[in-house]
Design an enzyme around this catalytic site. Structure first.
Site, mmCIF file in Angstrom:
data_model
loop_
_atom_site.group_PDB
_atom_site.id
_atom_site.type_symbol
_atom_site.label_atom_id
_atom_site.label_comp_id
_atom_site.label_asym_id
_atom_site.label_seq_id
_atom_site.Cartn_x
_atom_site.Cartn_y
_atom_site.Cartn_z
ATOM 1 N N GLY A 109 0.975 -0.986 -0.169
ATOM 2 C CA GLY A 109 -0.363 -0.065 0.133
ATOM 3 C C GLY A 109 0.660 0.921 0.039
ATOM 4 O O GLY A 109 0.208 2.076 -0.440
ATOM 5 N N GLU A 112 1.666 1.949 -3.625
ATOM 6 C CA GLU A 112 0.723 2.382 -3.799
ATOM 7 C C GLU A 112 -0.406 3.560 -3.714
ATOM 8 O O GLU A 112 -0.525 4.282 -4.620
ATOM 9 C CB GLU A 112 -0.690 1.387 -3.757
ATOM 10 C CG GLU A 112 -0.131 0.299 -4.644
ATOM 11 C CD GLU A 112 -1.486 -0.872 -3.579
ATOM 12 O OE1 GLU A 112 -1.539 -1.008 -2.750
ATOM 13 O OE2 GLU A 112 -2.308 -1.469 -4.565
HETATM 14 C C1 HXC Z 1 2.258 -3.490 10.247
HETATM 15 C C2 HXC Z 1 4.670 -3.228 9.944
HETATM 16 C C3 HXC Z 1 4.637 -3.550 8.367
HETATM 17 C C4 HXC Z 1 3.145 -3.939 8.203
HETATM 18 C C5 HXC Z 1 6.489 -3.731 8.847
HETATM 19 N N1 HXC Z 1 6.363 -3.372 9.959
HETATM 20 N N2 HXC Z 1 5.650 -3.257 8.297
HETATM 21 N N3 HXC Z 1 3.145 -3.490 10.581
HETATM 22 N N4 HXC Z 1 1.880 -3.961 8.844
HETATM 23 N N5 HXC Z 1 3.163 -3.050 6.468
HETATM 24 C C6 HXC Z 1 6.584 -3.000 11.240
HETATM 25 C C7 HXC Z 1 6.837 -4.141 12.265
HETATM 26 O O1 HXC Z 1 6.137 -5.385 12.063
HETATM 27 C C8 HXC Z 1 7.710 -4.035 13.058
HETATM 28 O O2 HXC Z 1 7.388 -3.521 14.748
HETATM 29 C C9 HXC Z 1 8.580 -3.142 12.533
HETATM 30 O O3 HXC Z 1 7.611 -1.964 11.538
HETATM 31 C C10 HXC Z 1 9.883 -2.894 12.205
HETATM 32 O O4 HXC Z 1 9.536 -3.522 11.008
HETATM 33 P P1 HXC Z 1 10.811 -5.375 10.872
HETATM 34 O O5 HXC Z 1 10.057 -5.972 9.890
HETATM 35 O O6 HXC Z 1 11.811 -4.793 12.107
HETATM 36 O O7 HXC Z 1 11.924 -3.951 9.911
HETATM 37 P P2 HXC Z 1 13.009 -4.867 9.314
HETATM 38 O O8 HXC Z 1 13.794 -5.824 9.638
HETATM 39 O O9 HXC Z 1 14.081 -3.648 8.669
HETATM 40 O O10 HXC Z 1 12.169 -4.592 7.868
HETATM 41 C C11 HXC Z 1 11.752 -3.962 6.836
HETATM 42 C C12 HXC Z 1 10.482 -4.939 5.812
HETATM 43 C C13 HXC Z 1 9.949 -5.293 6.977
HETATM 44 C C14 HXC Z 1 11.350 -5.298 4.961
HETATM 45 C C15 HXC Z 1 9.855 -3.335 5.102
HETATM 46 O O11 HXC Z 1 9.203 -4.710 7.846
HETATM 47 C C16 HXC Z 1 8.652 -5.404 5.626
HETATM 48 O O12 HXC Z 1 8.863 -7.507 4.684
HETATM 49 N N6 HXC Z 1 7.449 -5.466 5.956
HETATM 50 C C17 HXC Z 1 6.365 -5.567 4.970
HETATM 51 C C18 HXC Z 1 6.325 -5.208 4.063
HETATM 52 C C19 HXC Z 1 4.784 -5.569 3.454
HETATM 53 O O13 HXC Z 1 4.529 -6.789 2.895
HETATM 54 N N7 HXC Z 1 4.147 -5.084 2.874
HETATM 55 C C20 HXC Z 1 2.583 -5.388 2.144
HETATM 56 C C21 HXC Z 1 1.537 -4.943 3.355
HETATM 57 S S1 HXC Z 1 -0.140 -5.788 2.710
HETATM 58 P P3 HXC Z 1 7.984 -4.230 15.946
HETATM 59 O O14 HXC Z 1 6.505 -4.041 16.501
HETATM 60 O O15 HXC Z 1 8.244 -5.895 16.099
HETATM 61 O O16 HXC Z 1 9.110 -3.790 16.073
HETATM 62 C C22 HXC Z 1 -0.672 -4.473 1.276
HETATM 63 C C23 HXC Z 1 -2.159 -4.340 1.411
HETATM 64 C C24 HXC Z 1 -2.033 -3.492 0.591
HETATM 65 O O17 HXC Z 1 0.093 -3.461 1.727
HETATM 66 C C25 HXC Z 1 -3.516 -3.463 0.095
HETATM 67 C C26 HXC Z 1 -4.608 -2.827 0.440
HETATM 68 C C27 HXC Z 1 -5.647 -2.875 0.359
#
Ligand code: HXC
Length: 258
Positions: A109, A112
């Site tokens: 998102g 997006e």
């Molecule tokens: C909730 C998130 C998050 C997310 C990161 N965090 N991304 N929380 N939703 N999308 C949180 C983690 O849980 C963590 O919290 C803190 O942020 C730091 O993240 P880390 O993973 O520890 O950091 P790092 O190791 O540097 O990795 C960074 C990252 C990874 C590669 C960006 O966080 C990641 O892969 N995030 C998810 C990316 C993703 O899949 N996005 C798509 C989402 S679905 P804590 O509390 O543990 O410290 C989407 C659908 C859209 O977007 C459509 C809607 C209609």
């Protein structure tokens, strides 16, 4: 208005909306998306504002929709509430120019959201991706459509199917971003672009934005006709007379949005 998940500042004629959930890498919760919508509406309604910059932190523009918020949701809840849909529609309805200043992660998102802006200025550290496939879902705020139009089918498929990230250099080559600058210069560059836009005639800006966006919504002949009519209608404005006279007089134009 006081916001909890974003910070809004006004710098002369430029509104800066900064996503501010650092602990979650600016993950887009419903609350945050609603605040972004509200801030954009306020900027659109504020006569002083002539351009908007949407940005995040150095580490993350936004790492996607909030996975914690979505994890337990059923189909009925997501479909029934049209999760994030009304907010996404409201964001693209903003009529004033919106620049995305992207540093760090712009994923799911977050990618997006950047694509919903009029153009993206990225820092060298920016990483774009649509990794939803890793969560067993797909993009849901326009990513399969806007990313494909921006970078073409090959790279869009690559990103949506593998979930891999695209760095800033590749994003610039692919046409996803307009400019890439060193991280430390990102906000200077975005603000300079925004201030430059703010000097123009608001009427010409509205027409230009509307017309470019038509390129994605209509057959080309219709888009060109729409452009021609807008071009012609701008000759009814004082700003057209002023802009052309200022050029002939070799002075800066003083636009008054009339
Ligand atoms: C909730 C998130 C998050 C997310 C990161 N965090 N991304 N929380 N939703 N999308 C949180 C983690 O849980 C963590 O919290 C803190 O942020 C730091 O993240 P880390 O993973 O520890 O950091 P790092 O190791 O540097 O990795 C960074 C990252 C990874 C590669 C960006 O966080 C990641 O892969 N995030 C998810 C990316 C993703 O899949 N996005 C798509 C989402 S679905 P804590 O509390 O543990 O410290 C989407 C659908 C859209 O977007 C459509 C809607 C209609």
């Amino acid at each position: 208005m006081a916001y909890k998940t974003i910070v809004v500042e006004l710098d002369d004629h430029v509104a800066v909306i900064k996503l501010n959930r650092p602990d979650a890498l600016n993950a887009l919760s419903t609350a945050m998306l609603r605040e972004i919508v509200q801030a954009l509406r306020e900027a659109d309604d504020n006569e002083k504002v002539r351009c908007i910059v949407l940005t995040g932190s150095e580490k993350a523009f936004a790492a996607g929709a909030d996975i914690g918020e979505m994890a337990e949701m059923s189909f009925a809840e997501v479909f029934g509430s049209d999760l994030y849909g009304p907010e996404a529609q409201a964001i693209v309805r903003c009529r004033k120019p919106v620049i995305a200043a992207v540093s760090g992660y712009a994923l799911g998102g977050g990618c997006e959201l950047a694509l919903m802006c009029d153009f993206i200025i990225a820092s060298e550290s920016a990483k774009f991706g649509q990794p939803e496939v890793n969560l067993g879902i797909i993009a849901g705020m326009g990513g399969t459509q806007r990313l494909t139009r921006a970078v073409g089918k090959a790279k869009a498929m690559d990103m949506h199917l593998t979930g891999r990230f695209m760095d800033a250099a590749e994003a610039e080559r692919a046409g996803l971003v307009a400019r890439v600058v060193p991280a430390k210069k990102l906000m200077d560059e975005a603000m300079a672009a925004a201030h430059k836009i703010a000097e123009k005639s608001q009427l010409a800006l509205l027409a230009a934005k509307e017309s470019v966006n038509r390129a994605f919504e209509t057959p080309q002949a219709e888009g060109i006709l729409h452009e021609r009519r807008l071009f012609q209608s701008l000759f009814a404005t004082e700003d057209q007379s002023e802009g052309m006279q200022a050029f002939l007089d070799k002075r800066e134009a003083q636009f008054r949005d009339r």
